[in-house]
Design a protein around this motif. Structure first.
Motif, PDB file in Angstrom:
ATOM      1  N   ARG A 136       0.781  -1.212  -0.023  1.00  0.00           N
ATOM      2  CA  ARG A 136      -0.091  -0.024  -0.038  1.00  0.00           C
ATOM      3  C   ARG A 136       0.921   1.239  -0.051  1.00  0.00           C
ATOM      4  O   ARG A 136       0.623   2.170  -0.815  1.00  0.00           O
TER       5      ARG A 136
ATOM      6  N   ILE B  95      -5.528  -0.614  -3.922  1.00  0.00           N
ATOM      7  CA  ILE B  95      -4.975  -0.714  -2.793  1.00  0.00           C
ATOM      8  C   ILE B  95      -4.393   0.588  -2.009  1.00  0.00           C
ATOM      9  O   ILE B  95      -4.413   1.009  -0.963  1.00  0.00           O
ATOM     10  N   SER B  96      -4.265   1.473  -3.016  1.00  0.00           N
ATOM     11  CA  SER B  96      -3.911   2.946  -2.842  1.00  0.00           C
ATOM     12  C   SER B  96      -5.042   3.814  -2.195  1.00  0.00           C
ATOM     13  O   SER B  96      -5.893   3.698  -2.729  1.00  0.00           O
TER      14      SER B  96
END
Length: 105
Positions: free
Chosen positions: A6, A68-69
Motif C-alpha cells: 500500500r 490498494i492505494s
C-alpha cells in the motif's frame, strides 16, 4: 497485499499528483457495452486514479472503484486536463484468436 505494498502504491500516486489525469483505456471504450439498465453495475478493480470507472459512470453504469492505494482514488481530473473522450460507438465483437481450440483426443 501488505501495508508495504500500500505504501509503495501511495507513493507512486503521490508522485503523479501534478500529472495530467489519464484517459480511459481504449479497449474498454471499444468493447464495453452500453449500460442496458439504469442499475447496470461495473466493478473497477485496481482502479488507480479511476479513469476507467469514471468513463463507465459517464456511460450510465453504477461503478465501484477499488484500489490498494488510498491516494489514487482521491485524485480527480483538473480544469486544465485534456477533455474527456466522447462515448464511442460499440465496436463489433472481433473473434478471439487466442481462445483454446476444443478437440477430442
Amino acid at each position: 497485499m501488505s501495508a508495504r505494498d500500500r505504501a509503495t502504491w501511495n507513493k507512486r500516486y503521490l508522485d503523479l499528483i501534478n500529472a495530467s489525469f489519464p484517459r480511459p483505456d481504449l479497449l474498454l471504450m471499444d468493447y464495453a457495452p452500453p449500460a442496458a439498465a439504469p442499475d447496470a453495475r461495473a466493478l473497477d478493480l485496481a482502479g488507480g486514479r479511476g479513469q476507467n470507472g469514471l468513463w463507465l459512470a459517464e456511460q450510465g453504469y453504477v461503478v465501484d472503484i477499488m484500489d490498494i492505494s488510498r491516494v489514487a482514488p482521491r485524485q480527480r481530473p483538473r480544469g486544465d486536463d485534456p477533455p474527456r473522450p466522447a462515448p464511442r460507438q460499440p465496436a463489433r465483437r472481433r473473434p478471439r484468436h487466442d481462445a483454446p481450440a476444443h478437440t477430442d483426443v
